[in-house]
Design an enzyme around this catalytic site. Sequence first.
Site, PDB file in Angstrom:
ATOM      1  N   TYR A 102     -21.126  16.450  38.685  1.00 17.02           N
ATOM      2  CA  TYR A 102     -20.838  17.707  39.383  1.00 17.02           C
ATOM      3  C   TYR A 102     -20.860  17.628  40.908  1.00 17.02           C
ATOM      4  O   TYR A 102     -20.652  18.626  41.576  1.00 17.02           O
ATOM      5  CB  TYR A 102     -21.789  18.808  38.896  1.00 17.02           C
ATOM      6  CG  TYR A 102     -23.265  18.458  38.980  1.00 17.02           C
ATOM      7  CD1 TYR A 102     -23.961  18.570  40.183  1.00 17.02           C
ATOM      8  CD2 TYR A 102     -23.960  18.015  37.856  1.00 17.02           C
ATOM      9  CE1 TYR A 102     -25.308  18.262  40.254  1.00 17.02           C
ATOM     10  CE2 TYR A 102     -25.311  17.692  37.922  1.00 17.02           C
ATOM     11  CZ  TYR A 102     -25.983  17.826  39.125  1.00 17.02           C
ATOM     12  OH  TYR A 102     -27.301  17.507  39.203  1.00 17.02           O
ATOM     13  N   ARG A 162     -31.151  18.193  47.524  1.00 16.23           N
ATOM     14  CA  ARG A 162     -31.788  17.362  46.504  1.00 16.23           C
ATOM     15  C   ARG A 162     -30.920  16.120  46.350  1.00 16.23           C
ATOM     16  O   ARG A 162     -29.817  16.184  45.837  1.00 16.23           O
ATOM     17  CB  ARG A 162     -31.858  18.162  45.195  1.00 16.23           C
ATOM     18  CG  ARG A 162     -32.511  17.414  44.078  1.00 16.23           C
ATOM     19  CD  ARG A 162     -31.773  17.292  42.795  1.00 16.23           C
ATOM     20  NE  ARG A 162     -31.145  18.432  42.203  1.00 16.23           N
ATOM     21  CZ  ARG A 162     -29.970  18.345  41.588  1.00 16.23           C
ATOM     22  NH1 ARG A 162     -29.308  17.201  41.534  1.00 16.23           N
ATOM     23  NH2 ARG A 162     -29.433  19.400  41.036  1.00 16.23           N
ATOM     24  N   HIS A 180     -31.179  16.073  39.165  1.00 13.77           N
ATOM     25  CA  HIS A 180     -32.041  17.244  38.919  1.00 13.77           C
ATOM     26  C   HIS A 180     -33.359  16.794  38.293  1.00 13.77           C
ATOM     27  O   HIS A 180     -34.434  17.126  38.762  1.00 13.77           O
ATOM     28  CB  HIS A 180     -31.320  18.242  38.012  1.00 13.77           C
ATOM     29  CG  HIS A 180     -32.223  19.310  37.486  1.00 13.77           C
ATOM     30  ND1 HIS A 180     -32.722  20.304  38.295  1.00 13.77           N
ATOM     31  CD2 HIS A 180     -32.747  19.523  36.251  1.00 13.77           C
ATOM     32  CE1 HIS A 180     -33.520  21.095  37.562  1.00 13.77           C
ATOM     33  NE2 HIS A 180     -33.541  20.633  36.330  1.00 13.77           N
TER      34      HIS A 180
HETATM   35  C1  LIG Z   1     -35.769  30.721  33.060  1.00  9.11           C
HETATM   36  C2  LIG Z   1     -35.218  29.328  32.990  1.00  9.11           C
HETATM   37  N1  LIG Z   1     -33.921  29.137  32.693  1.00  9.11           N
HETATM   38  C3  LIG Z   1     -33.411  27.884  32.639  1.00  9.11           C
HETATM   39  C4  LIG Z   1     -34.208  26.810  32.862  1.00  9.11           C
HETATM   40  C5  LIG Z   1     -33.620  25.395  32.800  1.00  9.11           C
HETATM   41  N2  LIG Z   1     -33.650  24.870  34.169  1.00  9.11           N
HETATM   42  C6  LIG Z   1     -34.666  24.107  34.596  1.00  9.11           C
HETATM   43  S1  LIG Z   1     -34.582  23.795  36.205  1.00  9.11           S
HETATM   44  C7  LIG Z   1     -33.121  24.624  36.367  1.00  9.11           C
HETATM   45  C8  LIG Z   1     -32.463  24.729  37.699  1.00  9.11           C
HETATM   46  C9  LIG Z   1     -33.413  25.228  38.726  1.00  9.11           C
HETATM   47  O1  LIG Z   1     -32.780  25.275  39.947  1.00  9.11           O
HETATM   48  P1  LIG Z   1     -33.502  25.709  41.256  1.00  9.11           P
HETATM   49  O2  LIG Z   1     -34.334  26.935  40.995  1.00  9.11           O
HETATM   50  O3  LIG Z   1     -32.500  25.815  42.332  1.00  9.11           O
HETATM   51  O4  LIG Z   1     -34.515  24.531  41.563  1.00  9.11           O
HETATM   52  P2  LIG Z   1     -34.180  22.973  41.765  1.00  9.11           P
HETATM   53  O5  LIG Z   1     -34.359  22.345  40.426  1.00  9.11           O
HETATM   54  O6  LIG Z   1     -32.803  22.864  42.288  1.00  9.11           O
HETATM   55  O7  LIG Z   1     -35.205  22.474  42.724  1.00  9.11           O
HETATM   56  C10 LIG Z   1     -32.739  25.145  35.145  1.00  9.11           C
HETATM   57  C11 LIG Z   1     -31.503  25.904  34.910  1.00  9.11           C
HETATM   58  C12 LIG Z   1     -35.566  27.046  33.143  1.00  9.11           C
HETATM   59  N3  LIG Z   1     -36.427  26.038  33.343  1.00  9.11           N
HETATM   60  N4  LIG Z   1     -36.048  28.311  33.216  1.00  9.11           N
END
Ligand SMILES: Cc1ncc(C[n+]2csc(CCOP(=O)(O)OP(=O)(O)O)c2C)c(N)n1
Lengths: 321, 385
Positions: free
Chosen positions: B284, B271, B275
Amino acid sequence: MNATIIQAVNDAMHEEMANDDRTLVFGQDVAESGGVFRATEGLKDEFGAERVLDTPLSEIAIVGSAIGLATHGFRPIAEIQFSGFLPPAFDQLVTNASRIRWRTRGELTAPMVVRTPYGAGVRALEHHSESLEGAYSHVPGLKVAIPSTPHDAKGMLISAIRDPDPVLFMEPKRVYRSLREDVPEGTYTEPLGEAAIRREGEAVTVISWGAMMHNTLEAVENLGVDADVIDLRSISPLDRETILESIRKTGRCVVVHEAAKTGGFGGEIIATINDEALMFLEAPVNRVTGFDAPVPLLSMEDYYLPHPPRIEEAIAETVSY
Amino acid sequence: MDNSPQSISSTPIDVAVDSVSQSDVEIETHRVIHPDGSIVADRVPDLDDDEFRDLYRWMLLQRVYDDRATKLQRRGRLGTIASGRGQEASIAGSGYALSRDDWVFPYGREASMLVMHGLSMRDLLLYWRGVEDAARTEGANIFPLSISVGSHVPMAAGKAWGMQLADEDSITFANLGDGATSTGAFHEGMNFAGVLGVPAVFFCLNNQYAISLPFDDQTNAKTVAQKALGYGIEGIRVDGNDVLAVYNAVSTARQRALNGDPVLVEAVTYRRGAHTTSDDPTRYRSDEEVEEWKERDPLNRYQTFLEETDRWDAIDEDAIREEVEREFSEAVDAADAFEERGIEDIFAYLYAELPPELEHQLEEFRELLEERPEMYEYIEQRPKG
Ligand SMILES: Cc1ncc(C[n+]2csc(CCOP(=O)(O)OP(=O)(O)O)c2C)c(N)n1
């Protein structure tokens, strides 16, 4: 120190981590980036990677492992990034945290804190605006604390960390940065289970907590009504005495919360008043709440929250009943 | 006498106890176009020139969409958005391998795949303006974005189960991040899919981070793909910056899923942006790391392939760019023209029939808004929806 709620929360953790090295802070993004709201900023630098940890995206394990740590003599402070992601861990709160003392007849205990920002009004996506405090208040054995000011946020969080039982600490994120207040330096506590009286008056009792406390105070101000305004601060345990004393004085009451109406904590307050002070009432107890619908996405979100005019309307109605 | 052992002997026990560890599992990362530009000729999918061009177009559309949506967000005309920058090959390559009859469970970064699958770009933009109507996904087999990370995995398993019971010839396709693979819902959903043998493909875009958490701290597993083994399903690991490899991987996974063997595909990518627009990635991760992945840009990689195989000259890049830019502009105009909604929308669709108490709450609110128009002063201006 002049601080916002988020700074006060941060300061409380700095204090308690320095006071007690059994204290640990963990959750998603809390260490390296200081938390999505920066509540844990600086903690890792000061206390090291062993005591301040970024965890995997695992709400169940975050809360569940806090229970395990707590039964082993540690004082875990777990962060759930948004309260809307607490439901998977609800099981751990209900099944383990809240009843470990009861189940083991006092042999094992879970002195832990789960901190989580809650509430609507920050233009967030789905599941980022929930106010489910009523559901958590229904779990016997779990304390639920909700500060509404920087001063209380710091003092109550320190109390929560020191509390011998599990505390769900819900932080009103809409007002995280919108108000400042003088907050004492160093360590102090504000008790859990005691309401605060924000204003004193004779005409009506208005009860609220969290971000809605501020809309409530604004409404009372706008109306110029002579109200007793109570900030519940903890909804479990509930400070029944402060509520009842005020009702005995004013004979009228309005409860304000942003959670959905049906099954919301307002209902519990009204039932308490009916149980203990019905004969003092001169008007039915009124409530202003969110609707029995999910909080809309950002384009319509502000229609959902009880804004001052809605609160004013209810107070005026109750006063003139 | 108490004969229970009080302590464990420190003398090692010399009996052969077999164990299995992840070092016993070797998983190849499937590639067609290597980072150095070399091509594994026998893996080049059997597509015609228009299809090769199309794939490029979808990748470019993703890039343009992300750039412009980010700009709109900065100007206050969209809410928080999540960009797919750097993940174009994974997004377009996987989308291209699906049938329109398949059901997609999106995560949030995959604009081009959703548009490819029938979602209008207007609705996608409206969604990020916080307009619920946009999650209707009219005419497209697409579920709403799974904002609660991982929560859609069991649902995708159940929907696939239903499709199997109904004897359909299509699959469910769930997009998820590496972070999602740590959730309870992921584990339970995968296990269910394996036990039931449902036609589902779980597509993990391992973009190396879940907000600030690097993959190495997300799990002690070396790969996401190997997790499949624990559930008795198949795992595939693919270079997520190689669009043809992703296309192969998902086509294969889809075929297996149709035969009742669910598959977990791990697309290894990065990515490159933040985020979301509310995140500051400099807190980070290092610039060098971002630079390194920029070198592996999926569009450049694919362009190299098109050049090497003499297909690039027939592709008018400027025309494609103009086309997708126009598509985006038109979508913004259409979103701007979207009618303002009424407060009924807050109450609508919660139940098949509005219960009396909700009806009552709606009526009361309507009257109050009429009586107290100053209420609107408290209602901030939101991005125009
Ligand atoms: C159950 C839950 N916990 C925390 C969050 C907050 N949150 C949103 S996206 C994210 C990270 C997601 O990472 P990943 O699954 O690797 O997908 P990426 O965003 O890197 O594509 C977090 C912690 C959430 N949306 N849902």
